[in-house]
Design a protein around this motif. Structure first.
Motif, mmCIF file in Angstrom:
data_model
loop_
_atom_site.group_PDB
_atom_site.id
_atom_site.type_symbol
_atom_site.label_atom_id
_atom_site.label_comp_id
_atom_site.label_asym_id
_atom_site.label_seq_id
_atom_site.Cartn_x
_atom_site.Cartn_y
_atom_site.Cartn_z
ATOM 1 N N ARG A 95 1.684 17.901 0.304
ATOM 2 C CA ARG A 95 1.551 16.506 -0.153
ATOM 3 C C ARG A 95 2.589 15.614 0.539
ATOM 4 N NH1 ARG A 95 3.779 13.268 -4.253
ATOM 5 N NH2 ARG A 95 2.334 11.697 -5.059
ATOM 6 N N TYR B 93 1.292 12.597 2.989
ATOM 7 C CA TYR B 93 1.624 11.236 2.578
ATOM 8 C C TYR B 93 2.595 10.581 3.554
ATOM 9 C CZ TYR B 93 -0.728 11.338 -1.975
ATOM 10 O OH TYR B 93 -1.662 11.370 -2.976
ATOM 11 N N SER C 124 3.669 1.809 -0.483
ATOM 12 C CA SER C 124 3.166 2.495 -1.673
ATOM 13 C C SER C 124 3.226 4.013 -1.506
ATOM 14 C CB SER C 124 1.729 2.047 -1.961
ATOM 15 O OG SER C 124 1.174 2.775 -3.036
ATOM 16 N N LEU C 125 2.841 4.490 -0.324
ATOM 17 C CA LEU C 125 2.867 5.931 -0.063
ATOM 18 C C LEU C 125 4.295 6.471 -0.049
ATOM 19 C CD1 LEU C 125 0.150 6.015 2.725
ATOM 20 C CD2 LEU C 125 -0.018 7.166 0.516
ATOM 21 N N GLU D 9 6.920 5.197 -1.605
ATOM 22 C CA GLU D 9 7.496 5.151 -2.953
ATOM 23 C C GLU D 9 6.895 6.209 -3.861
ATOM 24 O OE1 GLU D 9 7.034 1.012 -4.072
ATOM 25 O OE2 GLU D 9 9.139 0.636 -3.543
ATOM 26 N N SER D 10 5.664 6.643 -3.576
ATOM 27 C CA SER D 10 5.054 7.698 -4.390
ATOM 28 C C SER D 10 5.772 9.035 -4.200
ATOM 29 C CB SER D 10 3.575 7.853 -4.039
ATOM 30 O OG SER D 10 3.409 8.399 -2.736
#
Length: 528
Positions: A259, A263, A327-328, A330-331
């Motif tokens: 992941r 990401y 966004s990616l 920070e995820s």
């Protein structure tokens, strides 16, 4: 089982600590350049090697001998075949005997194609076994490995279309044995390749753009870069789709590492694309979703359903691309906090450009119908957004930990305030611009010298910006003294901007200064 595909070595170690093929984004203090990604030659890939225990290991290009190792029975047959080859007997031409002549020296394409035929014949011979049998699964994994190697070799010869067909066959083989890891990594590798092609075009754009005679070549390079970035995002999106399917079947460190890798690479590509779109002031169409196997094989998703999403596109702007990257990042939390900070910085730079665009004469003329108050409102809106995101970037890039980026952000904040001071008729903007520059006193020469980047260019830009600002403020103060307008300044405006003698002294100091430590004296003089 350790799964490795073309160009990537996958292990249970965190990708945050090790990613050889495409390094993570770093600021200048870490890797010499904020956003330089290594375009590794696709021919420098490592090899998948499956041993007799069914485990996948790594072979370097210099250790190609013995790669096509089989299980115990296969080893015995190979030994017997080698003994037979040493005898001066006539080799039969039919059936399996045609492979006893030995591999073709220096012809990887031919040897891999023959190996693929062998594995396919072996699969047919075991057709009566259940699909979950160990023997059949072993053959399908080896078939997937051979297809992957065919794709890798074709990439090395720049045969991109043929390579993609081979990778699609590899994905199909791996999917039959539910090997999500290799499917994900193959898609990531294809994403890497397309992104590398885009970066190659981007590197040519600046030199072509400066000469009108090369306008056609410039347009071609720009369109190619946009296309390759879009295709790269498609492959990373396919890896993300496969990852979501993997979530339903597995959990743990392996999934977390996958992941993180998917990401991170997805975000890197969105950010690079966003920076290109912002610089060229354009937008681009990108794929909404897509799976490599869907395009070339059966047009089916991992669940077996027909999928047409790969052909659907939508237009994306620089703002949307950078926000998607943000966004990616920070995820992923703390793992990509630094990359998120750099994305905030790039987003702020884009918003700054949008703000200043409204102040251009051509834009003012085209916006007369909307009214001047509307233009000022938009300018202030973008300026506020840029200021907020620059502050978010500065929350990470501190004067002690990242002095070069810290100074860079101070320069950008000061430059924006200076640019807005005249159209907004605001002395407060001038004072804010100087305050930002004087915050450079928190950076020590020791911290700069210990950083991993050449900071001389940033320091030169810093002192140039400070001198230009003080010269502007001094000119405004002298003009105000001559005119002596009867209208008094609002209470919120500091009278320090009108102190010509103090500004003259500060300007003289800036002309002679070479050390940031002198900013302490300048700050004391300004605030006295």
């Amino acid at each position: 089982m350790r799964s490795v595909t073309c160009g990537r070595k996958y292990s249970k170690r965190s990708y945050a600590k090790k990613s050889n093929a495409y390094p993570l984004l770093r600021d200048p203090e870490d890797d010499n350049l904020c956003l330089k990604m290594e375009n590794r030659n696709v021919s420098d890939c490592e090899y998948l090697h499956q041993n007799s225990n069914g485990e996948t290991t790594v072979q370097s290009p210099n250790n190609l001998e013995g790669i096509l190792e089989t299980h115990d029975m296969g080893s015995t047959l190979a030994s017997q075949s080698n003994a037979a080859l040493r005898e001066p007997t006539k080799v039969k031409n039919g059936g399996i005997f045609k492979y006893l002549g030995g591999p073709a020296v220096g012809d990887a394409e031919s040897n891999l194609s023959e190996a693929l035929c062998c594995y396919e014949e072996a699969r047919k011979a075991l057709g009566g076994l259940p699909s979950n049998s160990a023997e059949l699964q072993s053959i399908m994994k080896k078939k997937g490995w051979v297809c992957n190697e065919l794709g890798r070799n074709r990439l090395g010869r720049k045969e991109l279309n043929k390579a993609e067909f081979a990778f699609a066959d590899a994905i199909k083989a791996f999917r039959e044995v539910s090997d999500h890891t290799n499917i994900i990594l193959i898609n990531c590798n294809l994403g890497h390749g397309r992104r590398a092609l885009a970066e190659e075009m981007v590197s040519k754009i600046d030199s072509l753009k400066t000469h009108a005679i090369f306008r056609t070549a410039y347009n071609h390079a720009l369109e190619t870069a946009k296309l390759k970035y879009s295709e790269s995002l498609k492959y990373y999106g396919a890896a993300k789709v496969e990852l979501n399917a993997f979530v339903e079947e597995a959990a743990g460190p392996e999934l977390n590492n996958l992941r993180t890798e998917v990401y991170t690479q997805f975000a890197h590509t969105y950010l690079r694309l966003g920076m290109l779109l912002a610089r060229e002031d354009i937008s681009v169409e990108v794929y909404e979703a897509g799976v490599l196997g869907d395009v070339h094989v059966d047009s089916t998703s991992p669940s077996g359903r027909k999928s047409r999403k790969e052909s659907r596109k939508h237009e994306i702007s620089a703002n949307a691309a950078i926000r998607e990257a943000l966004s990616l990042y920070e995820s992923l939390g703390e793992l990509r906090k630094q990359e998120a900070a750099y994305a905030y910085f790039q987003l702020a730079c884009y918003q700054r450009d949008c703000c200043l665009k409204f102040l251009e004469p051509d834009h003012k003329k085209s916006s007369l119908s909307k009214g001047e108050s509307t233009i000022v409102q938009r300018v202030k809106q973008y300026a506020a957004l840029a200021e907020r995101n620059l502050q978010k970037a500065m929350d990470f890039y501190g004067p002690k930990t990242h002095p070069t980026m810290y100074l860079t952000i101070l320069i950008e904040r000061s430059a924006l305030s200076l640019s807005l001071s005249s159209p907004l008729h605001s002395n407060a903007m001038l004072e804010s611009a100087l305050s930002y520059m004087l915050e450079g006193r928190y950076v020590s020469e020791t911290d700069l010298d210990s950083s991993k980047t050449d900071h001389s260019e940033v320091l030169a830009k810093f002192w140039s910006q400070l001198q230009m600002l003080l010269k502007k403020m001094l000119a405004v103060a002298l003009a105000a003294r001559v005119n002596k307008s009867p209208v008094s300044q609002p209470p919120s405006i500091s009278n320090r901007c009108g102190d010509a003698e103090k500004l003259r002294e500060l300007y003289k100091i800036s002309l002679k200064s070479t050390k940031l430590s002198q900013l302490d004296d300048m700050h004391s003089l300004w605030t006295s």
